[in-house]
Design a protein around this motif. Structure first.
Motif, PDB file in Angstrom:
ATOM      1  N   ALA A 125      -3.748   5.820   2.313  1.00 14.14           N
ATOM      2  CA  ALA A 125      -5.049   5.594   1.687  1.00 14.14           C
ATOM      3  C   ALA A 125      -6.182   5.788   2.691  1.00 14.14           C
ATOM      4  N   VAL A 160      -3.496  -4.483   9.087  1.00 21.54           N
ATOM      5  CA  VAL A 160      -2.944  -4.134   7.779  1.00 21.54           C
ATOM      6  C   VAL A 160      -1.510  -4.651   7.725  1.00 21.54           C
ATOM      7  N   PRO A 182       1.901   2.999   2.950  1.00 23.57           N
ATOM      8  CA  PRO A 182       1.021   3.268   1.802  1.00 23.57           C
ATOM      9  C   PRO A 182      -0.452   3.108   2.154  1.00 23.57           C
ATOM     10  N   ALA A 183      -0.796   2.086   2.914  1.00 22.34           N
ATOM     11  CA  ALA A 183      -2.183   1.890   3.321  1.00 22.34           C
ATOM     12  C   ALA A 183      -2.625   3.016   4.255  1.00 22.34           C
ATOM     13  N   ASP A 184      -1.745   3.445   5.140  1.00 21.14           N
ATOM     14  CA  ASP A 184      -2.068   4.534   6.051  1.00 21.14           C
ATOM     15  C   ASP A 184      -2.450   5.776   5.258  1.00 21.14           C
ATOM     16  N   ALA A 201       3.154  -0.451   6.550  1.00 19.45           N
ATOM     17  CA  ALA A 201       1.759  -0.017   6.435  1.00 19.45           C
ATOM     18  C   ALA A 201       1.615   1.422   5.944  1.00 19.45           C
ATOM     19  N   LEU A 217      -5.537  -0.103  -3.071  1.00 19.11           N
ATOM     20  CA  LEU A 217      -5.743   0.351  -1.698  1.00 19.11           C
ATOM     21  C   LEU A 217      -7.057   1.109  -1.493  1.00 19.11           C
ATOM     22  N   TRP A 268      -4.575  -9.117   4.551  1.00 20.18           N
ATOM     23  CA  TRP A 268      -5.068  -8.378   5.701  1.00 20.18           C
ATOM     24  C   TRP A 268      -6.025  -9.263   6.504  1.00 20.18           C
ATOM     25  N   ASP A 275      -0.415  -7.658   1.590  1.00 14.57           N
ATOM     26  CA  ASP A 275      -1.119  -7.184   0.397  1.00 14.57           C
ATOM     27  C   ASP A 275      -2.611  -7.524   0.508  1.00 14.57           C
ATOM     28  N   PRO A 276      -3.501  -6.531   0.381  1.00 13.21           N
ATOM     29  CA  PRO A 276      -4.929  -6.836   0.461  1.00 13.21           C
ATOM     30  C   PRO A 276      -5.500  -7.469  -0.802  1.00 13.21           C
ATOM     31  N   ALA A 278      -9.604  -1.438  -1.137  1.00 13.59           N
ATOM     32  CA  ALA A 278      -9.459  -2.156   0.131  1.00 13.59           C
ATOM     33  C   ALA A 278     -10.069  -1.354   1.274  1.00 13.59           C
ATOM     34  N   VAL A 279      -9.857  -0.041   1.265  1.00 14.31           N
ATOM     35  CA  VAL A 279     -10.461   0.824   2.288  1.00 14.31           C
ATOM     36  C   VAL A 279     -11.977   0.707   2.234  1.00 14.31           C
TER      37      VAL A 279
END
Length: 248
Positions: free
Chosen positions: A90, A49, A86-88, A84, A57, A32, A52-53, A60-61
């Motif tokens: 989270a 995003v 899955p991250a969304d 994005a 997750l 990211w 992989d961060p 990461a947030v």
């Protein structure tokens, strides 16, 4: 322009676009990209995003939140395409608010005639250009110039029709073989006169001289006139993204 498919996927194009519109500070969080630019524009003040961060997750947030809070900025995430999702989820679970969709449009670059409208090109934006670009309808903050000029190969287009303010402005940037077009603004009293088409054409000629073969731009889903203009010029939707903002 033809309806050819872009040679880059979502992550590839977003990384090109990130190099064309940068904050004044950047840092990596795994794959990211954290960006800060004094609060001017979501793109320059959000974490991209993409990939992989390097951590769970939710963690990461938390890391994104802390990074922006330390800089006095409202934490923001740019979430492009299906990758994005899955991250969304989270960010949503953490209570971050979702903004509207932004369409990323692409087309093969063409270099056509000027259409008879004089377009001036400059490597830096002067005060008249800055006054002519109203980001989301508002005058620009003092930090805007640093963000606008923070690119390797950038140009600022303007149209002057009389002694008053500029009739139209736009920004172009070449990254690899891509031309990015942004900040297309036509003064209200000069609309429907082909000025947006003229500055687009001038930027494409400029980009072609620098080896660009593709062009991309972004437009909000609610901006129906701009979407119609770009559709008529042969642009097609590559993907969409949206921002999420932490609660104040």
């Amino acid at each position: 322009m033809g309806q050819s498919r872009s040679p880059l996927d979502v992550v590839g194009l977003e990384r090109v676009a990130a190099r064309g519109w940068r904050g004044s500070e950047e840092a990596a969080l795994g794959e990211w990209l954290l960006r800060a630019g004094g609060g001017f524009t979501g793109r320059a003040n959000s974490v991209l995003v993409a990939g992989d961060p390097g951590r769970a997750l939710p963690n990461a947030v938390d890391a994104v939140t802390a990074w922006y809070r330390e800089r006095g900025l409202r934490p923001c995430a740019q979430l492009p395409g299906r990758q994005a999702r899955p991250a969304d989820a989270a960010f949503a679970a953490a209570g971050w608010e979702r903004d509207e969709d932004v369409l990323v449009l692409t087309a093969p670059l063409t270099s056509g005639p000027d259409g008879g409208v004089p377009v001036d090109l400059s490597p830096t934006p002067d005060d008249a250009w800055l006054a002519g670009y109203h980001h989301r309808g508002r005058p620009l903050p003092p930090t805007a110039r640093a963000v606008l000029t923070n690119a390797e190969d950038v140009v600022f287009a303007s149209v002057r029709l009389d002694e008053g303010p500029l009739a139209a402005v736009a920004r172009g940037v070449v990254t690899d073989d891509w031309l990015g077009v942004a900040a297309v603004t036509v003064a209200e009293e000069h609309r429907r006169r082909g000025l947006a088409t003229a500055v687009m054409a001038a930027l494409q000629r400029w980009g072609a001289e620098r080896g660009a073969t593709w062009v991309y731009l972004q437009v909000t889903s609610s901006n129906a006139p701009a979407r119609a203009l770009y559709r008529s010029a042969g642009f097609i939707e590559h993907h969409r993204y949206h921002y999420r903002y932490a609660s104040d």
